[in-house]
Write a protein that holds these residues in place. Structure first.
Motif, PDB file in Angstrom:
ATOM      1  N   MET A  43      53.675  16.912  41.988  1.00 40.57           N
ATOM      2  CA  MET A  43      54.033  17.705  40.816  1.00 40.57           C
ATOM      3  C   MET A  43      54.967  18.842  41.197  1.00 40.57           C
ATOM      4  SD  MET A  43      54.055  18.860  37.734  1.00 40.57           S
ATOM      5  CE  MET A  43      52.813  17.976  36.783  1.00 40.57           C
ATOM      6  N   VAL A  44      56.104  18.919  40.493  1.00 38.49           N
ATOM      7  CA  VAL A  44      57.041  20.021  40.635  1.00 38.49           C
ATOM      8  C   VAL A  44      56.992  20.841  39.355  1.00 38.49           C
ATOM      9  CG1 VAL A  44      59.459  20.688  40.911  1.00 38.49           C
ATOM     10  CG2 VAL A  44      58.545  18.725  42.182  1.00 38.49           C
ATOM     11  N   LEU A  45      56.779  22.128  39.493  1.00 42.95           N
ATOM     12  CA  LEU A  45      56.677  23.020  38.342  1.00 42.95           C
ATOM     13  C   LEU A  45      57.870  23.972  38.351  1.00 42.95           C
ATOM     14  CD1 LEU A  45      54.591  23.420  36.071  1.00 42.95           C
ATOM     15  CD2 LEU A  45      53.550  25.221  37.452  1.00 42.95           C
ATOM     16  N   THR A  46      58.552  24.069  37.208  1.00 38.40           N
ATOM     17  CA  THR A  46      59.683  24.986  37.082  1.00 38.40           C
ATOM     18  C   THR A  46      59.293  26.151  36.176  1.00 38.40           C
ATOM     19  OG1 THR A  46      60.689  23.994  35.105  1.00 38.40           O
ATOM     20  CG2 THR A  46      61.224  22.989  37.235  1.00 38.40           C
ATOM     21  N   THR A  47      60.087  27.219  36.231  1.00 37.31           N
ATOM     22  CA  THR A  47      59.751  28.384  35.427  1.00 37.31           C
ATOM     23  C   THR A  47      60.228  28.283  33.988  1.00 37.31           C
ATOM     24  OG1 THR A  47      61.709  29.452  36.360  1.00 37.31           O
ATOM     25  CG2 THR A  47      59.572  30.038  37.324  1.00 37.31           C
ATOM     26  N   ILE A  94      56.951  24.775  43.384  1.00 37.72           N
ATOM     27  CA  ILE A  94      57.388  25.542  42.218  1.00 37.72           C
ATOM     28  C   ILE A  94      58.843  25.944  42.413  1.00 37.72           C
ATOM     29  CG2 ILE A  94      57.022  27.599  40.812  1.00 37.72           C
ATOM     30  CD1 ILE A  94      54.122  27.622  41.691  1.00 37.72           C
ATOM     31  N   LEU A  95      59.655  25.747  41.382  1.00 39.39           N
ATOM     32  CA  LEU A  95      61.058  26.127  41.397  1.00 39.39           C
ATOM     33  C   LEU A  95      61.273  27.308  40.466  1.00 39.39           C
ATOM     34  CD1 LEU A  95      62.792  22.620  41.065  1.00 39.39           C
ATOM     35  CD2 LEU A  95      62.143  23.815  43.170  1.00 39.39           C
ATOM     36  N   ASP A  96      61.903  28.358  40.958  1.00 40.44           N
ATOM     37  CA  ASP A  96      62.269  29.476  40.097  1.00 40.44           C
ATOM     38  C   ASP A  96      63.756  29.762  40.243  1.00 40.44           C
ATOM     39  OD1 ASP A  96      61.496  30.636  42.750  1.00 40.44           O
ATOM     40  OD2 ASP A  96      62.177  32.487  41.803  1.00 40.44           O
ATOM     41  N   ALA A 103      60.866  38.222  35.751  1.00 39.12           N
ATOM     42  CA  ALA A 103      60.287  39.486  36.217  1.00 39.12           C
ATOM     43  C   ALA A 103      58.807  39.336  36.549  1.00 39.12           C
ATOM     44  CB  ALA A 103      60.486  40.559  35.147  1.00 39.12           C
ATOM     45  N   TRP A 104      58.165  38.375  35.961  1.00 37.72           N
ATOM     46  CA  TRP A 104      56.737  38.159  36.116  1.00 37.72           C
ATOM     47  C   TRP A 104      56.388  37.255  37.289  1.00 37.72           C
ATOM     48  CZ3 TRP A 104      56.150  32.892  35.730  1.00 37.72           C
ATOM     49  CH2 TRP A 104      57.187  32.208  35.085  1.00 37.72           C
ATOM     50  N   PHE A 105      57.397  36.643  37.913  1.00 40.05           N
ATOM     51  CA  PHE A 105      57.126  35.532  38.814  1.00 40.05           C
ATOM     52  C   PHE A 105      56.516  35.966  40.146  1.00 40.05           C
ATOM     53  CE2 PHE A 105      58.383  32.317  41.966  1.00 40.05           C
ATOM     54  CZ  PHE A 105      57.796  31.200  41.393  1.00 40.05           C
TER      55      PHE A 105
END
Length: 313
Positions: A43-47, A94-96, A103-105
């Motif tokens: 699983m890859v999660l993006t912002t 996780i990709l940001d 700002a929350w990351f």
């Protein structure tokens, strides 16, 4: 009357059992590729949804990709929920975007033990030039299709580290998508090149179009530089009004994730029309105008050209 069974025929129950047994055995011998096409894929999660779409094009069928924020969310001031944290803890990567967009990351990613990659690494950063954020990086680097190619390269590298067996496939997917980005960039430039010099100005609510303006040779003016809780001060609106009047800008715009009320004040105080809604931080639903990142860039370019040349509705 008692039912008799033909000694030369298997009972039906035996046939059913045999079929089930064969299915069970065959499922236990499924190839890795077949299992990777199912829920067992990493699983890859993006912002946000723009990154999700780009990542899906690179990942193909080898990875599952999801976004923390959903369609229509305002990414800058997003507040993660406990459900978001739970989802992130189950992710493999996780990709940001980075560049102070999320700002929350920082605090969010500290709460989960999952590796993350900043996909804007390597981009030639443009600084914000106005207000309290002056000198800080403009985070909206994906609004250049050329920069998006760098995003793709970073995703290819990250996915190859995650699943080395499919690195060649990720690279192939990435190159194919980059060709689409290059073609889209050229088409956008051709469309915006049609604008006469006195109409080559892009006035928006947020300063989210610096990279697009740089690529296409447009002058940029915005009401506020980066979305925040306190937006559209009287001074900012007055500055936008003066710019529109001085440069005789025919149309102005606002983004889909914020209210256009401040820009409507600019419209009422000038001869400019409201040119339409532009998309930046979020895609639309699948049946909306920008279900993909490619659609987003195409829609924004078409909307800008149509409005500045008098073709807006």
């Amino acid at each position: 009357m008692q039912r008799t069974t033909d000694p030369g025929r298997r009972p039906r129950t035996s046939c059913v059992f045999l079929v089930l047994l064969l299915v069970t055995l065959s499922s236990g011998c499924v190839a890795l590729d077949d299992r990777r096409a199912g829920p067992d894929r990493p699983m890859v999660l993006t912002t946000f949804t723009v990154l999700e779409d780009i990542a899906e094009n690179v990942a193909g069928d080898r990875l599952r990709v999801d976004s923390i924020t959903k369609v229509g969310a305002e990414i800058h001031g997003y507040e993660p929920t406990p459900r978001d944290v739970a989802k992130a803890s189950e992710a493999d990567l996780i990709l940001d975007n980075g560049l102070n967009l999320e700002a929350w990351f920082g605090q969010f990613v500290e709460s989960v033990d999952v590796p993350h990659v900043v996909v804007s690494d390597g981009v030639e950063v443009l600084d914000i030039t106005e207000d309290a954020n002056a000198g800080k990086p403009n985070p909206h680097a994906w609004m250049s299709a050329l920069n998006a190619q760098i995003y793709v390269d970073n995703m290819v590298a990250a996915f190859s580290d995650l699943e080395p067996a499919y690195s060649a496939e990720f690279a192939e997917n990435g190159e194919a998508y980059k060709r689409k980005l290059e073609e889209l960039h050229q088409k956008m430039i051709n469309k915006l090149d049609s604008l006469p010099d006195n109409e080559r100005a892009l006035v928006s609510c947020e300063g989210a179009f610096s990279y697009l303006a740089r690529d296409s040779g447009l002058r940029e003016k915005y009401i506020w530089p980066v979305n925040a809780e306190q937006q559209a001060t009287p001074q900012q609106i007055t500055s936008a009004i003066e710019f529109v009047k001085t440069n005789e800008v025919p149309a102005v715009f606002c983004e889909s994730t914020v209210s256009d009320k401040p820009m409507q004040q600019v419209v009422r105080a000038t001869d400019a029309s409201f040119g339409g809604t532009l998309y930046v931080d979020s895609l639309s639903e699948s049946d909306g105008p920008v279900p993909t990142y490619l659609d987003l860039i195409r829609h924004d370019a078409d909307t800008i050209v149509a409005a500045l040349t008098g073709g807006a509705e």
